[in-house]
Design an enzyme around this catalytic site. Structure first.
Site, mmCIF file in Angstrom:
data_model
loop_
_atom_site.group_PDB
_atom_site.id
_atom_site.type_symbol
_atom_site.label_atom_id
_atom_site.label_comp_id
_atom_site.label_asym_id
_atom_site.label_seq_id
_atom_site.Cartn_x
_atom_site.Cartn_y
_atom_site.Cartn_z
ATOM 1 N N GLY A 89 4.692 -7.346 7.286
ATOM 2 C CA GLY A 89 3.882 -8.600 8.949
ATOM 3 C C GLY A 89 3.227 -9.106 8.529
ATOM 4 O O GLY A 89 2.790 -10.061 9.352
ATOM 5 N N GLY B 217 -11.161 -5.318 -8.521
ATOM 6 C CA GLY B 217 -10.721 -4.289 -9.721
ATOM 7 C C GLY B 217 -8.798 -3.410 -9.791
ATOM 8 O O GLY B 217 -9.029 -3.347 -10.384
ATOM 9 N N ASP C 188 -5.274 -7.131 -4.320
ATOM 10 C CA ASP C 188 -4.857 -5.802 -4.406
ATOM 11 C C ASP C 188 -3.678 -5.152 -4.226
ATOM 12 O O ASP C 188 -2.723 -3.607 -4.848
ATOM 13 C CB ASP C 188 -6.098 -4.878 -3.625
ATOM 14 C CG ASP C 188 -5.856 -5.378 -2.272
ATOM 15 O OD1 ASP C 188 -6.185 -6.798 -1.850
ATOM 16 O OD2 ASP C 188 -5.805 -4.710 -0.749
ATOM 17 N N ASP D 114 0.521 -1.181 -0.191
ATOM 18 C CA ASP D 114 -0.136 0.037 0.491
ATOM 19 C C ASP D 114 0.559 1.336 0.134
ATOM 20 O O ASP D 114 -0.002 2.135 -0.644
ATOM 21 C CB ASP D 114 -0.744 -0.008 0.756
ATOM 22 C CG ASP D 114 -1.654 -0.962 0.742
ATOM 23 O OD1 ASP D 114 -2.168 -1.651 0.583
ATOM 24 O OD2 ASP D 114 -2.841 -0.758 2.119
#
Length: 653
Positions: A135, A217, A143, A88
């Site tokens: 982690g 998506g 994603d 992310d």
């Protein structure tokens, strides 16, 4: 003090520009976009804003992106917020590559180099697929491949180390597909745990339980974003093309053809509790249109899916009455892997979630690219319609909210506007077809109470008789050409409550609301019961939806008036009741009309001693938002049914 949007009070000219302005108004700096000042929400929105800047040339978009880039990179090229703890974290680095391309400033290259180096010691599965986070031991999430490769491919294309970057991107995309693919559907599960000990992991396969809309998506987006810049002579190029085509075919099969959206659990649209999820749907619309533009899939096959999806996304957008900004409904606000189907579909639906604002921007931006106005104007609340007033014994036509025509119709309960403009309606003991000049075209009378009628494609008229229990097909000359009796054995009079609304289906079956019997029954062409669901509050009206589900208007017998949707397995998949509407205005759900892409118009009969001033009719969308109401007024007692004629629309009544 509330901030006013730089938008008119009406809908924006282009929804892509409208949502961009909305986000920039709510968050004057991208550091304020929810979650963290540096994470994938910033990268996702700002890269979408770059696409809008490229298509419009409006420098305010460029400035907004660059302001963030300068906030997160110091003059020496060090990064203010970056930690590299998860995939992310990598995604926002795409904006740093963008900033270097625009300015040539070495500080952005140094910052991008730091992010690139964080891949060198990032943990992987035994076959080389990146863990989702440092982690999350042994876990890959669908994603995560977008988050990691969005930066890596852009770094390889525009800064350097291209051989590694594209080899790595191919390894990650193909590895993700290898581990997560769901049979031959083209779809991917949400995640996989190599150690098979995560609480959500299947103990035998390590697989997550479901195909999550937004997760899939992200994968769809990174496939087309990668193929846009991926070397065509690369050894893995053809495999990436094949994976993309398989995914697009799977998405086409699972799109709700009725409203153009995809479900929270993508491939289980008909199961209880599943709902249309906005963020993933926006991602699919963008990916499909980009795949068309790149020549990966055929426009003739997929452009209709894109257009339906675009219209569906607009159905989730609302203009906030307080500030004029756009609100987006029905998306998750980030979602880890869940343990089972029920947990996925019961996760809270958010307004203006941190992902959906960008999904909406990417999707509307690519569809509206080069256009001067939106391709689809959202339907406005109905102000012109035909209705029956059961208590007064009248049929009315309203135009622009005003009554312009009426006709006597004792105990009238069912009404249609026919293709020729005539009105077809019940009259207590008969059925009439009249012109606007009130000339009678068709007339049928009976000793039995009649509350259901329908003009059939062959020109005949379907009629449901209560007392006799007969389902009739009557020719234009008034001759009964087919008769089916559905009275129980030994019963000679079904009484007034035996049938309310009923419909003949395209397959020749009959769908009947048994008001007194508190059930809905589907009978075959010979009158045999082939499907039945109980309706404790009393069934008044029924609709067979295009998706095969059955919508039932429920009266007040159990003091819970409501609209209920049953799937073919007789499970309730959607319900609207007073708990969903402020003020609890519903009293007796009598008539209804379903209009694809717009929602339901329902009549709220206020007989049986109701003394409150309640709306006669409500317009409700799929998200249970009340779009409009028809309030009490002089000259109206109680509406019992409604028909909204819409030119060019397929009407299910």
């Amino acid at each position: 003090m509330s901030v006013k949007a730089q938008l008119p009070g009406s809908e924006p000219r282009l929804w892509s520009e409208g949502i961009a302005q909305t986000v920039m108004t709510r968050y004057p700096s991208a550091l304020m976009i929810p979650f963290k000042p540096w994470c994938y929400p910033q990268g996702y929105f700002l890269m979408g804003l770059d696409k809008l800047w490229q298509s419009t040339g409006d420098k305010k978009y460029y400035d907004y992106i660059m302001n963030w880039a300068n906030e997160v990179v110091r003059s020496d090229g060090s990064l203010v917020y970056f930690r590299g703890r998860s995939m992310d974290d990598m995604m926002a680095g795409s904006v740093i590559v963008w900033a270097y391309r625009q300015t040539g400033d070495e500080k952005f290259k140094k910052a991008a180099d730091l992010i690139r180096k964080s891949y060198d010691d990032y943990p992987r599965t035994s076959d080389g697929v990146f863990w989702h986070g440092r982690g999350t031991v042994g876990q890959i999430w669908v994603d995560g491949v977008f988050m990691g490769q969005m930066f890596l491919t852009k770094y390889g294309c525009y800064i350097g180390d291209s051989e590694y970057c594209f080899d790595e991107a191919a390894k990650q995309l193909i590895g993700m597909h290898r581990h997560l693919k769901k049979g031959d559907t083209g779809l991917l599960y949400h995640g996989w745990d190599e150690d098979k000990d995560a609480r959500w992991a299947n103990k035998e396969t390590g697989m997550a339980p479901e195909v999550w809309s937004e997760g899939l998506g992200w994968y769809a987006l990174i496939l087309v974003e990668t193929l846009e810049v991926f070397p065509k002579n690369h050894s893995q190029y053809k495999e990436l093309l094949s994976i993309t085509r398989e995914l697009m075919a799977g998405l086409k099969k699972t799109q709700d053809t009725e409203n153009g959206l995809w479900y929270q659990v993508v491939d289980k649209g008909g199961e209880p509790g599943n709902w249309h999820e906005t963020s993933g749907s926006g991602m699919f619309v963008y990916a499909m249109q980009r795949a068309i533009e790149l020549g990966i899939i055929l426009s003739n096959d997929y452009a209709p899916c894109v257009q339906k999806g675009y219209r569906g996304l607009l159905s989730k957008a609302r203009l906030n009455p307080e500030d004029g900004l756009i609100d987006l409904w029905d998306a998750n606000n980030g979602l880890g892997i869940q343990k089972d189907y029920k947990t996925y579909v019961t996760r809270p639906r958010k307004k203006n979630g941190q992902e959906v604002i960008s999904s909406f921007l990417w999707a509307t931006g690519i569809v509206e690219k080069g256009k001067k106005e939106a391709l689809y104007i959202k339907p406005q609340p109905c102000r012109s319609f035909v209705c029956t007033d059961y208590s007064q014994g009248k049929v009315f036509i309203f135009e622009d909210g005003e009554k312009v025509w009426e006709h006597d119709a004792p105990l009238s309960n069912d009404v249609w506007v026919l293709d020729n403009g005539n009105l077809l309606f019940t009259t207590g003991h008969g059925v009439l077809e009249v012109t606007r000049a009130k000339d009678t075209v068709f007339h049928y009378t009976s000793k039995s109470h009649i509350f259901a009628c329908q003009r059939l494609a062959n020109g005949n008229t379907f009629i449901g008789e209560c007392n006799s229990g007969r389902l009739l097909e009557v020719s234009p000359t008034g001759k009964i050409v087919k008769e089916v009796c559905i009275l129980p054995s030994g019963v000679t009079d079904g009484k007034k409550s035996f049938i309310r609304n009923a419909r003949r289906l395209d397959n020749g079956h009959y769908l009947v609301a048994h008001y007194g019997g508190k059930k809905v029954v589907e009978y075959d062409e010979n009158g045999k019961n082939c499907w039945e669901v109980p309706v404790s509050g009393g069934a008044h009206s029924v609709i067979r939806l295009p998706n095969g589900n059955t919508l039932v208007a429920v009266t007040d017998a159990d003091k819970n008036p409501r609209i209920v949707e049953f799937n073919p397995q007789k499970e309730i998949v959607w319900e609207l009741s007073n708990k969903d509407i402020p003020g609890a205005p519903l009293r007796f759900m009598s008539g209804m009309q379903y209009i694809p892409e717009m929602g339901l118009v329902v009549t709220n009969w206020t007989g049986h001693g109701a003394k409150e001033e309640l709306p006669h009719m409500l317009w409700v969308d799929r998200n249970k938002n009340v779009v409009d109401v028809f309030a009490p007024r002089e000259g109206i007692v109680t509406f019992s049914s409604v028909f909204v004629p819409l030119k060019g629309e397929n009407i299910y009544h």
